[in-house]
Design an enzyme around this catalytic site. Structure first.
Site, PDB file in Angstrom:
ATOM      1  N   LYS A 171       0.866  -1.198   0.000  1.00  0.00           N
ATOM      2  CA  LYS A 171       0.000   0.000   0.000  1.00  0.00           C
ATOM      3  C   LYS A 171       0.888   1.228   0.000  1.00  0.00           C
ATOM      4  O   LYS A 171       1.829   1.320   0.798  1.00  0.00           O
ATOM      5  CB  LYS A 171      -0.896  -0.001   1.243  1.00  0.00           C
TER       6      LYS A 171
HETATM    7  C1  5RP Z   1      -2.361   4.463   8.475  1.00  0.00           C
HETATM    8  C2  5RP Z   1      -2.818   3.538   7.416  1.00  0.00           C
HETATM    9  C3  5RP Z   1      -4.156   3.771   6.841  1.00  0.00           C
HETATM   10  O1  5RP Z   1      -4.824   2.553   6.797  1.00  0.00           O
HETATM   11  C4  5RP Z   1      -3.973   4.329   5.454  1.00  0.00           C
HETATM   12  O2  5RP Z   1      -3.287   5.541   5.507  1.00  0.00           O
HETATM   13  C5  5RP Z   1      -5.284   4.419   4.666  1.00  0.00           C
HETATM   14  O3  5RP Z   1      -6.102   5.370   5.165  1.00  0.00           O
HETATM   15  P1  5RP Z   1      -6.290   6.800   4.481  1.00  0.00           P
HETATM   16  O4  5RP Z   1      -6.994   6.530   3.180  1.00  0.00           O
HETATM   17  O5  5RP Z   1      -7.125   7.545   5.470  1.00  0.00           O
HETATM   18  O6  5RP Z   1      -4.924   7.407   4.231  1.00  0.00           O
HETATM   19  O7  5RP Z   1      -2.167   2.621   7.028  1.00  0.00           O
HETATM   20  O8  5RP Z   1      -1.027   4.249   8.705  1.00  0.00           O
END
Ligand code: 5RP
Length: 272
Positions: A171
């Site tokens: 991610k």
């Molecule tokens: C925080 C994360 C969150 O899950 C990620 O940032 C996704 O959330 P957003 O779309 O609010 O950024 O990993 O560390």
């Protein structure tokens, strides 16, 4: 890849489209009661619309219906709060616990180019070693240090490192030239949404990311902080799974918001 990992991944990435809409609701693990997640009941109607819920064990135990059909990717790193050094994370959940909670994946952050870079990377290696033993997919989250630029060069480095260490999917944040990040990373990439944006901007970012090769989203604030979280879920799903444009998706969001408003007027009239 063995059967267990592939089978669990098929609960996260739709076998029909190869893509995923993950709903990220893990923010409280370092931010406390974040806007939109203060009362986790707000999330309940959104869960069935997600392919996978990215969540901590505390929220899973207290606030999620165990009968849910939505798969779970469990955040297993943590430690510091927003008041401390964010990169100072360790793995805080055992693989046994992830299995007990019937997780389809486990996720942790790595902090490339930040303090504690080496420790978070070696923690990822250890997590992959252990997860591999149980057929558990690992999501690496390329968190960004305060001073790091969110550009294709940096995010490309962080995503490629995560894949080389053995993460099954990554991610990261969307950036300009995102296709370069995707091209350099041999495992699927999903994007985080980041800070709340106006709905059209969030949808355009989603469309651009998918067109550049992202395999979905793991989105939080741009969904649960929207004035119509259910509408945003529908809109994001249309882009990710059906190839809708941001403009088409915005129409879905607006229609959903309008019908929710009409329903609430009907309900108040019934009470008169
Ligand atoms: C925080 C994360 C969150 O899950 C990620 O940032 C996704 O959330 P957003 O779309 O609010 O950024 O990993 O560390």
């Amino acid at each position: 890849m063995d059967f267990g990992i592939k089978n669990r991944l098929s609960r996260i990435f739709s076998p029909k489209t190869g893509k995923t809409v993950m709903l990220a609701v893990d923010h409280g693990y370092f931010q406390g009661p974040t806007t939109g997640l203060r009362d986790m009941k707000n999330i309940t109607p959104l869960v069935p619309q997600a392919d996978c819920l990215f969540v901590t064990r505390g929220i899973l135990r207290t606030s999620i219906d165990p009968a849910t059909k939505t798969s779970v990717c469990l955040r297993v790193s943590g430690g510091p709060s927003i008041l401390g050094e964010l990169s100072n994370e360790d793995i805080i959940i055992s693989m046994e616990e992830a299995l007990r909670l019937n997780a389809s994946g486990v996720g942790m952050s790595i902090f490339v180019g930040a303090k504690n870079e080496e420790r978070t990377i070696s923690n990822l290696g250890r997590l992959v070693n252990e997860a591999q033993r149980y057929g558990m997919p690992v999501l690496a989250i390329t968190a960004v240090g305060k001073e790091m630029a969110r550009d294709a060069r940096y995010l490309g480095l962080a995503c490629r490192m995560a894949a080389e260490i053995g993460a099954n999917f990554v991610k990261t944040y969307y950036c300009e030239d995102f296709h370069k990040v995707v091209e350099g990373c041999p495992v699927p990439i999903v994007i985080a949404g980041g800070k709340k944006l106006p709905e059209m901007e969030a949808l355009r970012m989603t469309e651009d990311a998918i067109r550049a090769g992202a395999r979905g989203v793991d989105m939080g604030r741009n969904i649960f902080q929207s004035d119509s979280p259910a509408g945003m879920m529908k809109a994001v799903r249309a882009i990710v799974h059906k190839g809708a444009t941001a403009s088409e998706a915005l129409e879905l969001y607006q229609a959903s918001k309008k019908s929710a408003a009409a329903e609430s007027v009907d309900e108040s009239l019934e009470k008169v």
